[in-house]
Design a protein around this motif. Structure first.
Motif, PDB file in Angstrom:
ATOM      1  N   GLY A   1      -4.799   9.531  -3.872  1.00 36.95           N
ATOM      2  CA  GLY A   1      -3.910   8.398  -3.633  1.00 36.95           C
ATOM      3  C   GLY A   1      -4.553   7.327  -2.783  1.00 36.95           C
ATOM      4  O   GLY A   1      -4.403   6.125  -3.043  1.00 36.95           O
ATOM      5  N   VAL A   2      -5.306   7.742  -1.758  1.00 32.73           N
ATOM      6  CA  VAL A   2      -5.994   6.776  -0.902  1.00 32.73           C
ATOM      7  C   VAL A   2      -7.043   6.011  -1.697  1.00 32.73           C
ATOM      8  O   VAL A   2      -7.170   4.782  -1.581  1.00 32.73           O
ATOM      9  CB  VAL A   2      -6.624   7.500   0.308  1.00 32.73           C
ATOM     10  CG1 VAL A   2      -7.485   6.533   1.115  1.00 32.73           C
ATOM     11  CG2 VAL A   2      -5.540   8.110   1.191  1.00 32.73           C
TER      12      VAL A   2
ATOM     13  N   GLY B   1       1.679  10.860  -2.529  1.00 31.02           N
ATOM     14  CA  GLY B   1       2.219  11.540  -1.354  1.00 31.02           C
ATOM     15  C   GLY B   1       3.317  12.521  -1.721  1.00 31.02           C
ATOM     16  O   GLY B   1       3.411  13.612  -1.136  1.00 31.02           O
TER      17      GLY B   1
ATOM     18  N   SER C   1      -3.656  13.816  -2.077  1.00 34.62           N
ATOM     19  CA  SER C   1      -3.463  12.743  -1.095  1.00 34.62           C
ATOM     20  C   SER C   1      -4.695  11.840  -1.014  1.00 34.62           C
ATOM     21  O   SER C   1      -4.579  10.613  -0.946  1.00 34.62           O
ATOM     22  CB  SER C   1      -3.159  13.348   0.275  1.00 34.62           C
ATOM     23  OG  SER C   1      -2.967  12.339   1.234  1.00 34.62           O
TER      24      SER C   1
ATOM     25  N   THR D   1       0.822  -1.206   0.000  1.00 35.40           N
ATOM     26  CA  THR D   1       0.000   0.000   0.000  1.00 35.40           C
ATOM     27  C   THR D   1       0.854   1.252   0.000  1.00 35.40           C
ATOM     28  O   THR D   1       0.550   2.234  -0.674  1.00 35.40           O
ATOM     29  CB  THR D   1      -0.925  -0.007   1.224  1.00 35.40           C
ATOM     30  OG1 THR D   1      -1.737  -1.184   1.193  1.00 35.40           O
ATOM     31  CG2 THR D   1      -1.821   1.219   1.239  1.00 35.40           C
TER      32      THR D   1
ATOM     33  N   THR E   1      -5.291   3.602  -4.143  1.00 45.13           N
ATOM     34  CA  THR E   1      -4.741   2.443  -3.420  1.00 45.13           C
ATOM     35  C   THR E   1      -5.841   1.482  -3.002  1.00 45.13           C
ATOM     36  O   THR E   1      -5.700   0.253  -3.116  1.00 45.13           O
ATOM     37  CB  THR E   1      -3.961   2.926  -2.191  1.00 45.13           C
ATOM     38  OG1 THR E   1      -2.923   3.832  -2.601  1.00 45.13           O
ATOM     39  CG2 THR E   1      -3.340   1.762  -1.447  1.00 45.13           C
TER      40      THR E   1
ATOM     41  N   ASN F   1       0.832   4.355  -2.795  1.00 43.29           N
ATOM     42  CA  ASN F   1       0.450   5.694  -2.367  1.00 43.29           C
ATOM     43  C   ASN F   1       1.605   6.684  -2.435  1.00 43.29           C
ATOM     44  O   ASN F   1       1.397   7.888  -2.297  1.00 43.29           O
ATOM     45  CB  ASN F   1      -0.076   5.623  -0.925  1.00 43.29           C
ATOM     46  CG  ASN F   1      -0.906   6.828  -0.555  1.00 43.29           C
ATOM     47  OD1 ASN F   1      -1.597   7.415  -1.386  1.00 43.29           O
ATOM     48  ND2 ASN F   1      -0.832   7.227   0.696  1.00 43.29           N
TER      49      ASN F   1
END
Length: 370
Positions: free
Chosen positions: A356-357, A294, A353, A286, A360, A290
């Protein structure tokens, strides 16, 4: 019930065929070694083995007193001791053993004996008059025998002692010489402590492996290094052109101009690593998925704060959105406030961000379904 009282000599200093078995035989060996070298600590070790054997016999137990010896340090010496212990166990079949040693070096053989017979006690003999000296001696010997520890501690100390008089002659200042030596030693300890030396030593083999296996990350690492170099030069050129008296503002200007390039370099490297993991058709962590998001988010936030500080100090003018028309929609130009500009960068960083979460999470769900 029989107990094997075994005196261990790892260094192989006993000039006699081992194992030596028997109370009377060992007493004669003590006399022989003591006459040759009265200061030999093995004499005390052998006498202690005889004393323990005598006490066991007086208490009604059957004691087999024996001496085993290696041929110095190393695998062959330890294996020789193991063979001698096997011989004693086969011949006398003791129910337990008491190991008598005269140094920490000999105590390393205790696990070998324990693997063959139950060890009830370890009796270490140190002459009273030289307790501290002998303990210090074996501690220093063990320290000097550790190549990695010796290189980490002795090398910077020796280099510092050699560099001190030279720096003192060149700088003509004790403070400057001490500060320079402390800085170099500090960098060396960080180099060792953070494991950078291991990374550097394995870097050529890793690069060769990546080159022959056709990994994408090899190219992206080179691209990232080039982008990082551009970022350093861009930040340095713009910072050097400032006439500001504050060194802090110069550093902030360098950060403002170099962050986009540095973020792009990190993004290129992280993306290449991620592509390699995806092409390998193995589960991707993970954190690795990510990482590109980040990096971009952190770059946006740092850019926003550094821009805020520069605008606050009067280095930058307020950001002005020019007027434009798109069909029936017309927007007049306006200036973005200093707080609005900072908020835009922070919001953009948070949004990246969160993307990205989400990415993922979707990738993990797809992997579980697959």
């Amino acid at each position: 019930m029989s107990t094997l009282v075994v005196c261990v000599d790892r260094d192989g200093g006993i000039d006699h065929e081992t194992p030596v078995v028997g109370w009377e035989t060992i007493r004669g060996l003590v006399t022989e070694i003591g006459i040759d070298d009265p200061e030999d600590s093995r004499v005390n070790c052998l006498l202690e083995a005889l004393r323990v054997g005598r006490d066991l016999r007086d208490s009604g137990e059957t004691a087999i007193v024996a001496v085993v010896s290696g041929g110095g340090e190393g695998v062959n010496s330890d294996r020789a001791v193991a063979e001698q212990v096997d011989e004693l166990v086969d011949a006398h079949d003791p129910s337990s053993a008491i190991v008598v040693t005269d140094s920490a070096n000999d105590e390393r053989l205790v696990p070998i004996i324990e693997s063959r017979v139950q060890v009830d006690a370890v009796d270490r003999v140190i002459v009273r008059q030289s307790h501290d000296i002998q303990s210090t001696y074996y501690l220093l010997k063990q320290f000097l025998g550790d190549e990695e520890l010796r290189g980490t501690v002795l090398v910077p100390i020796g280099a510092g002692m050699l560099a001190f008089p030279l720096l003192l002659l060149l700088a003509d200042s004790v403070a400057v010489a001490m500060a320079s030596i402390a800085a170099v030693i500090g960098l060396f300890l960080l180099y060792k402590g953070l494991g950078i030396d291991d990374l550097v030593s394995t870097l050529p083999s890793r690069a060769r492996t990546a080159f022959y296996s056709g990994q994408v990350s090899l190219v992206t690492y080179v691209v990232g290094a080039g982008l990082a170099l551009i970022g350093v030069f861009a930040g340095g050129i713009n910072a050097a052109g400032m006439s500001a008296e504050s060194e802090l503002l110069v550093a902030v200007r360098f950060l403002f101009d170099s962050v986009p390039w540095l973020a792009a370099a990190a993004l290129a490297a992280a993306t290449g690593r991620l592509i390699d993991e995806l092409l390998a058709e193995q589960p991707v962590s993970t954190a690795l998925m990510n990482l590109p998001f980040g990096v971009v988010a952190i770059g946006l936030v740092v850019r926003g704060f550094s821009g805020y500080l520069l605008e606050r100090a009067g280095v930058f003018e307020p950001f002005v959105v020019p007027s434009f028309e798109a069909g029936p929609v017309a927007v007049e130009g306006f200036a973005v406030s200093i707080w609005g500009r900072l908020a835009i960068y922070i919001v953009a960083g948070v949004v990246v961000s969160l993307l990205g979460v989400v990415f993922t999470s979707q990738m993990n769900d797809a992997g579980e379904r697959g």
